[in-house]
Scaffold this active site. Structure first.
Site, PDB file in Angstrom:
ATOM      1  N   ASP A 719      -7.504 -15.132  -8.056  1.00 57.27           N
ATOM      2  CA  ASP A 719      -6.120 -14.939  -7.212  1.00 57.27           C
ATOM      3  C   ASP A 719      -5.358 -16.136  -7.613  1.00 57.27           C
ATOM      4  O   ASP A 719      -4.563 -16.369  -6.544  1.00 57.27           O
ATOM      5  CB  ASP A 719      -6.430 -14.411  -6.011  1.00 57.27           C
ATOM      6  CG  ASP A 719      -7.179 -13.170  -5.892  1.00 57.27           C
ATOM      7  OD1 ASP A 719      -7.428 -12.649  -6.844  1.00 57.27           O
ATOM      8  OD2 ASP A 719      -7.520 -12.515  -4.671  1.00 57.27           O
ATOM      9  N   HIS A 723      -2.128 -17.198  -5.065  1.00 61.32           N
ATOM     10  CA  HIS A 723      -2.033 -18.473  -3.983  1.00 61.32           C
ATOM     11  C   HIS A 723      -1.151 -19.488  -4.446  1.00 61.32           C
ATOM     12  O   HIS A 723      -0.072 -19.638  -3.653  1.00 61.32           O
ATOM     13  CB  HIS A 723      -3.571 -19.014  -3.897  1.00 61.32           C
ATOM     14  CG  HIS A 723      -4.690 -17.838  -3.620  1.00 61.32           C
ATOM     15  ND1 HIS A 723      -5.962 -18.407  -3.557  1.00 61.32           N
ATOM     16  CD2 HIS A 723      -4.769 -16.797  -3.308  1.00 61.32           C
ATOM     17  CE1 HIS A 723      -6.678 -17.410  -3.228  1.00 61.32           C
ATOM     18  NE2 HIS A 723      -6.050 -16.366  -3.079  1.00 61.32           N
ATOM     19  N   ASP A 794      -9.639  -7.225 -13.414  1.00 67.11           N
ATOM     20  CA  ASP A 794      -8.819  -6.372 -12.346  1.00 67.11           C
ATOM     21  C   ASP A 794      -7.643  -7.105 -11.899  1.00 67.11           C
ATOM     22  O   ASP A 794      -7.644  -8.198 -11.905  1.00 67.11           O
ATOM     23  CB  ASP A 794      -9.709  -5.502 -11.433  1.00 67.11           C
ATOM     24  CG  ASP A 794      -9.775  -6.254 -10.193  1.00 67.11           C
ATOM     25  OD1 ASP A 794      -9.246  -6.120  -9.168  1.00 67.11           O
ATOM     26  OD2 ASP A 794     -10.639  -7.191 -10.450  1.00 67.11           O
ATOM     27  N   GLU A 796      -5.040  -6.496  -8.196  1.00 61.41           N
ATOM     28  CA  GLU A 796      -5.056  -5.375  -7.136  1.00 61.41           C
ATOM     29  C   GLU A 796      -3.443  -5.584  -6.751  1.00 61.41           C
ATOM     30  O   GLU A 796      -2.893  -4.551  -6.354  1.00 61.41           O
ATOM     31  CB  GLU A 796      -5.786  -6.044  -6.135  1.00 61.41           C
ATOM     32  CG  GLU A 796      -5.772  -5.131  -4.728  1.00 61.41           C
ATOM     33  CD  GLU A 796      -6.653  -5.525  -3.785  1.00 61.41           C
ATOM     34  OE1 GLU A 796      -7.284  -4.730  -3.040  1.00 61.41           O
ATOM     35  OE2 GLU A 796      -6.620  -6.595  -3.331  1.00 61.41           O
ATOM     36  N   GLU A 800       2.516  -9.720  -6.533  1.00 58.14           N
ATOM     37  CA  GLU A 800       2.240 -11.077  -6.262  1.00 58.14           C
ATOM     38  C   GLU A 800       1.962 -11.579  -7.805  1.00 58.14           C
ATOM     39  O   GLU A 800       2.280 -12.773  -7.696  1.00 58.14           O
ATOM     40  CB  GLU A 800       1.163 -11.334  -5.262  1.00 58.14           C
ATOM     41  CG  GLU A 800       1.131 -10.975  -3.966  1.00 58.14           C
ATOM     42  CD  GLU A 800       0.031 -11.226  -3.027  1.00 58.14           C
ATOM     43  OE1 GLU A 800       0.100 -12.016  -2.205  1.00 58.14           O
ATOM     44  OE2 GLU A 800      -0.977 -10.412  -3.104  1.00 58.14           O
ATOM     45  N   TYR A 855      -1.646   0.255   2.730  1.00 50.96           N
ATOM     46  CA  TYR A 855      -2.464  -0.815   2.093  1.00 50.96           C
ATOM     47  C   TYR A 855      -2.315  -0.634   0.446  1.00 50.96           C
ATOM     48  O   TYR A 855      -2.008  -1.614  -0.119  1.00 50.96           O
ATOM     49  CB  TYR A 855      -4.017  -0.792   2.420  1.00 50.96           C
ATOM     50  CG  TYR A 855      -4.602  -0.960   3.805  1.00 50.96           C
ATOM     51  CD1 TYR A 855      -3.380  -1.273   4.758  1.00 50.96           C
ATOM     52  CD2 TYR A 855      -5.581  -0.745   4.132  1.00 50.96           C
ATOM     53  CE1 TYR A 855      -3.851  -1.299   5.975  1.00 50.96           C
ATOM     54  CE2 TYR A 855      -6.180  -0.984   5.511  1.00 50.96           C
ATOM     55  CZ  TYR A 855      -5.306  -1.315   6.555  1.00 50.96           C
ATOM     56  OH  TYR A 855      -5.594  -1.556   7.684  1.00 50.96           O
TER      57      TYR A 855
END
Length: 1001
Positions: A719, A723, A794, A796, A800, A855
């Site tokens: 990620d 971030h 992957d 999610e 972002e 979600y």
């Protein structure tokens, strides 16, 4: 762990089928679900019997309300299957249980007619198997968290009844059968059914992931009354650069951002918790998030997806017991899946599907490979890797496999071993088809027991190669000559194809070893070219598979190489074979005019809103900038810290440029700079370190025994774009508001370090790899880092990912790096073509932190930024709203609480800005501060919805000066005790509506 399920289930399908389910799968589970009873809706023992009768071709599986579990070798009819023809291991329609009252299985028989009686026995185990996921501290992890979520490890193993003979490794050359052109070697053992074994992972692998929500607990209370700065006392206060762009010229967008070491306050460590298993020394910095990472993680046997094929190290396992590289291609009718809980609304008919792993269609191996063999990798790049299999005691690789994304052939380069070509499906016959390149490359055709043919191309380094050298020994094995030097290539012939062999023949013998990328931007148009380095028979033109988004943007000069050869991929649709040593892809509509302001493709950037909206924005801005900024931006998580910094940066921009309140903006800017400086100086709760092993800026949280899930796996390179994109965006706003900040201390160098970590632009950077996160072949990023995954990489949160590219664009513009700005624009345009939740091998409509509709959908909405309307079209948002959150949706928005409510209502502004604005201005009395997550603000949501049409200024509006702005500041208060925002907003909405009506006339 409240209301959490940690489960493992295994399904084995043989001639006598036993299905064991030890609990539910990741799915929609409400707080009221009794996980011990209602989820596992199955009796202790249920038995059903059925007979499966089939002739070639076998029928496609069908989907029923009681999910079906099937994974077999595909038949020639497979290519005609549609996505709804999926089967699944008894996953209930609401995905909250892997168990259901009935279980059915389908089987395929590829030759002759046979009847197989099967008995399905369903048993519910009393105790779930423990998960392998790691807890994170202090952030809640997969163990010990308090959120309502499901952590599941679930596997179905699917096999048939045929047993193949084990590998023969000592057959002398003299036993090889004489073979002339078109002569057929038949297997010595007849087989009537394809022999496949595949595992389907029906749930998320949670190792390295926390189940925490993607935003922190909000802190909304003001801690002080702001003392506004006097702008007249400031020298050069306020923006001096324009945020609006009308044209860009960049001839080469892939040039260095910066070349020096990270700032000295970011100390170096050489003890990263993940070792470089089997990786050979190389000059380029190692890649951590690319498609081949499983080859140096875990036990090195998890799959790698090059598309349309996947490969994995057999390591003595599978039907063949081989030690070679297994090659698999999965047809659409082999997928296992489950229906949505509401097929008419929720993700269509299919809410989950996955391709089975472990099916060994073909295996490239050598007689010399055994249990003492090792696997190494070298030449790790953004597009490719070399995988080497080394026999015991060998000084050089026995076989080297150059793996490149999209390669049309799986190529094994042999260094003197004895080729063994194996199949777990079964080979019925082998045909020698002659030379395709005179005296150089020879073709063989292997017919598999599933009805498909694979082509084998042999290019020998020996000019005296004997084409009789390959012999079908058993249904599972072909042996070649000892001491073979050269390369062997495999390619699958698609079903119902009449031209595939000719297409493959024209490129056989040549293969790619790596790729490079170049790109340019001119005006509002951009293009990028992928060029491959070619080896083997270089006079042959390369053949590479293009994904659907490539086909949409393939330039005219590259389109001449398009062929009619297509193979299905696991999750990216149909791949098309294209001839050419390079491709050029065009993006004609770059969003170069997108700035910090609300933006849409139809409106462009909008900075003018109604006077009422300005008043509301000022009131909200004053209240939110009175909060404790330093507290919210230093919570022990780089992700949460970055989101908070970006939130306050957005507030400051909004009150300055949209609400015309420079005094309030500069007051907040001083507080934001202080909070940002804490991070630049590396003094936050969990600091950054520079990892010299893999080459990256990572959280220190997982060192010294810390869990892999700390801060969403940042130490493990999970990620990073999620971030760091927030920090980069916040830095761009600060630099826009006060350009002098860019040259102070290490502000620019520290921010550039983060960009270099997740979106570096060159391959020869001494400290960071090229494009760690973004995949220029796939057109989006992969979030998963140094953690072995059975279903590949992957991502999610597509939103972002887009935000991270938007941050690159804006930081490039503000810092004066035109190439970075152009590159960010091009990345955004490419991302516009790509879908959301996906793995390399499956699509699962859920999240790591739970499966509520808000979600699943909301993770692709946050943060609402100018780039949101680029990737989330009005048509899509309308369909999504109607299906999920509208009055007739699965979960109407009124039933959604917390920060998710605000996210959904901000997203609504794309299609209904008036309703969105009324909500955030509280003119309807619905708004509560609890509906804002820790990364969002009422200030921005008011501006966002107003600018998109909720309370826009008229076309004749003249921007008011500082005097009126000062008047509004005097009226603004910290709270809204007198209904100031709601009353003014109601009048503003009415006035805005009238203005729009006049404009339309």
């Amino acid at each position: 762990m409240s209301n959490s399920q940690v489960l493992f289930s295994t399904t084995t399908v043989t001639s006598e089928v036993t299905v064991e389910s030890q609990g539910p799968s990741s799915s929609y589970v409400s707080d009221n679900t009794d996980s011990s009873t209602s989820i596992l809706n199955v009796a202790a023992q249920q038995t059903s019997s059925s007979s499966l009768t089939s002739t070639t071709p076998s029928p496609l599986p069908t989907t029923s309300s009681s999910a079906v579990a099937t994974s077999t070798a595909g038949s020639p009819s497979a290519a005609a299957a549609v996505s709804s023809s999926l089967t699944s291991p008894s996953i209930s329609s609401d995905r909250s249980a892997t168990s259901s009252a009935s279980v059915s299985f389908s089987s395929q028989v590829s030759s002759s007619t046979s009847t197989v009686s099967t008995t399905s026995q369903f048993s519910a185990a009393a105790q779930p198997t423990a998960s392998t996921s790691s807890a994170s501290a202090p952030s809640p992890g997969s163990n010990g968290n308090t959120t309502n979520t499901e952590t599941v490890t679930s596997t179905e193993t699917l096999s048939s009844t045929t047993t193949l003979i084990n590998t023969i490794t000592s057959v002398p050359d003299v036993s090889l059968t004489s073979l002339t052109t078109s002569e057929v070697q038949s297997a010595t053992i007849s087989v009537t059914q394809a022999n496949t074994t595949g595992a389907v992972h029906t749930s998320l692998e949670t190792s390295g992931h926390t189940s925490a929500l993607p935003f922190p607990t909000p802190v909304f209370n003001a801690t002080s009354t702001l003392s506004l700065v006097q702008t007249s006392t400031l020298t050069g206060a306020g923006p001096t650069a324009t945020a609006n762009v009308t044209t860009i010229q960049a001839g080469n967008i892939f040039v260095a951002i910066q070349t020096d070491a990270p700032p000295s306050q970011v100390t170096s460590r050489g003890d990263h918790p993940v070792p470089t298993l089997g990786i050979q020394q190389q000059q380029e910095r190692l890649q951590t998030n690319k498609f081949y990472a499983n080859f140096f993680l875990g036990d090195q046997t998890a799959g790698t997806w090059t598309h349309p094929y996947s490969v994995s190290w057999s390591k003595g396992a599978g039907e063949t017991d081989s030690w070679g590289l297994a090659v698999s291609h999965i047809e659409r009718d082999q997928l296992a899946g489950s229906s949505s809980r509401n097929p008419s609304l929720d993700a269509g008919e299919i809410g989950f599907f996955a391709a089975p792993v472990g099916i060994q269609s073909m295996v490239l191996s050598a007689a010399e490979l055994d249990a003492n063999s090792t696997l190494t990798t070298d030449s790790l790049t953004s597009f490719s890797v070399n995988v080497n299999l080394m026999a015991r005691g060998a000084q050089n690789p026995t076989i080297t496999f150059p793996l490149v994304q999209g390669m049309a052939f799986i190529t094994g380069s042999y260094g003197g071993g004895t080729p063994m070509l194996q199949s777990g499906i079964g080979i019925t016959n082998l045909t020698y088809a002659g030379a395709v390149v005179s005296n150089t490359t020879y073709k063989y055709r292997a017919s598999l027991n599933d009805g498909f043919d694979w082509l084998i191309y042999v290019t020998s380094a020996n000019a005296y190669y004997n084409e009789n050298s390959f012999t079908l020994l058993t249904t599972g094995e072909i042996q070649g000559p000892s001491g073979f030097g050269g390369h062997i290539q495999l390619a699958k012939i698609p079903a119902n194809s009449t031209d595939a062999e000719n297409v493959y023949d024209a490129s056989a013998g040549a293969y790619p070893t790596t790729a490079s990328i170049s790109g340019s931007v001119s005006g509002t148009s951009g293009s990028y070219s992928i060029s491959w380095t070619k080896a083997g028979v270089t006079s042959q033109q390369l053949l590479m598979f293009a994904l659907p988004h490539h086909m949409e943007s393939l330039a005219y000069e590259s389109s001449g190489g398009i062929t009619d050869v297509q193979l299905i991929t696991t999750t990216k649709g149909m791949a098309t074979a294209v001839r050419g040593d390079s491709w050029t892809l065009d993006e004609p509509n770059l969003p170069i005019d997108m700035s910090f302001a609300p933006w849409s493709p139809e409106l462009g950037s909008v900075v003018s809103v109604s006077a009422t909206a300005e008043d509301a924005i000022n009131a909200a801005g004053y209240a939110e900038l009175s909060q404790n900024i330093s507290q919210q931006t230093n919570v022990g998580s780089l992700y949460y810290d970055g989101k908070a910094l970006a939130k306050f940066a957005t507030i400051i921009y909004t009150v300055n440029d949209i609400a015309n309140n420079k005094s309030l903006a500069l007051t907040g800017l001083a507080l934001l700079e202080t909070a940002f400086a804490l991070h630049v100086n590396n003094q936050m709760q969990i600091p950054l370190v520079y990892d010299t092993v893999w080459g990256g800026a990572v959280s220190a949280g997982s060192y010294n025994g810390g869990s892999s899930g700390v801060d969403f796996g940042n130490t493990y390179y999970n990620d990073h774009h999620f971030h760091y994109g927030y920090f980069v965006y916040a830095a761009a706003v600060i630099g826009y508001m006060r350009p002098g900040w860019l040259s102070e201390g290490s502000n620019a160098a520290w921010t550039n370090m983060l960009v270099r970590d997740y979106a570096n632009s060159v391959t020869d950077d001494e400290f960071f790899p090229f494009q760690r996160m973004f995949d220029w072949y796939h057109g989006h990023s992969w979030a998963h880092g140094l953690i072995e995954t059975a279903d590949g990489k992957d991502q999610e949160s597509s939103s972002e990912d887009t935000m991270a590219s938007y941050a690159v664009k804006m930081w490039g513009h503000i810092s004066g790096d035109v190439n970075m700005e152009a590159r960010g624009n091009l990345m955004l345009s490419v991302q516009q073509r790509i879908a959301g939740i996906l793995f390399e091998n499956k699509i699962d409509h859920t999240t790591y932190f739970g499966a509520e509709p808000e979600y699943i959908q909301g993770i692709h909405m946050l943060p609402q930024m100018p780039c949101s309307t680029l990737t989330r079209s009005k048509e899509f948002v309308q369909q999504e709203w109607d299906a999920y959150f509208g009055p007739q949706g699965i979960k109407p928005v009124e039933q959604v609480g917390g920060g998710w409510r605000g996210i959904l209502m901000a997203n609504l502004a794309t299609i209904d800005p008036v309703s969105s604005y009324k909500f955030f201005s509280n003119s309807t009395g619905e708004f509560e501060v609890d509906y804002l997550d820790g990364g969002a603000s009422q200030t921005w949501y008011l501006a966002w919805s107003a600018a998109l049409g909720g309370s826009q200024a008229g076309s004749s509006k003249v921007r008011r000066g500082a005097e009126e702005g000062q008047r509004r500041r005097m009226v603004s208060t910290v709270g809204d005790e007198d209904g100031f925002i709601g009353e003014r907003s109601a009048r503003g909405s009415l006035r805005s509506s009238r203005l729009r009506q006049r404009t339309r006339r």
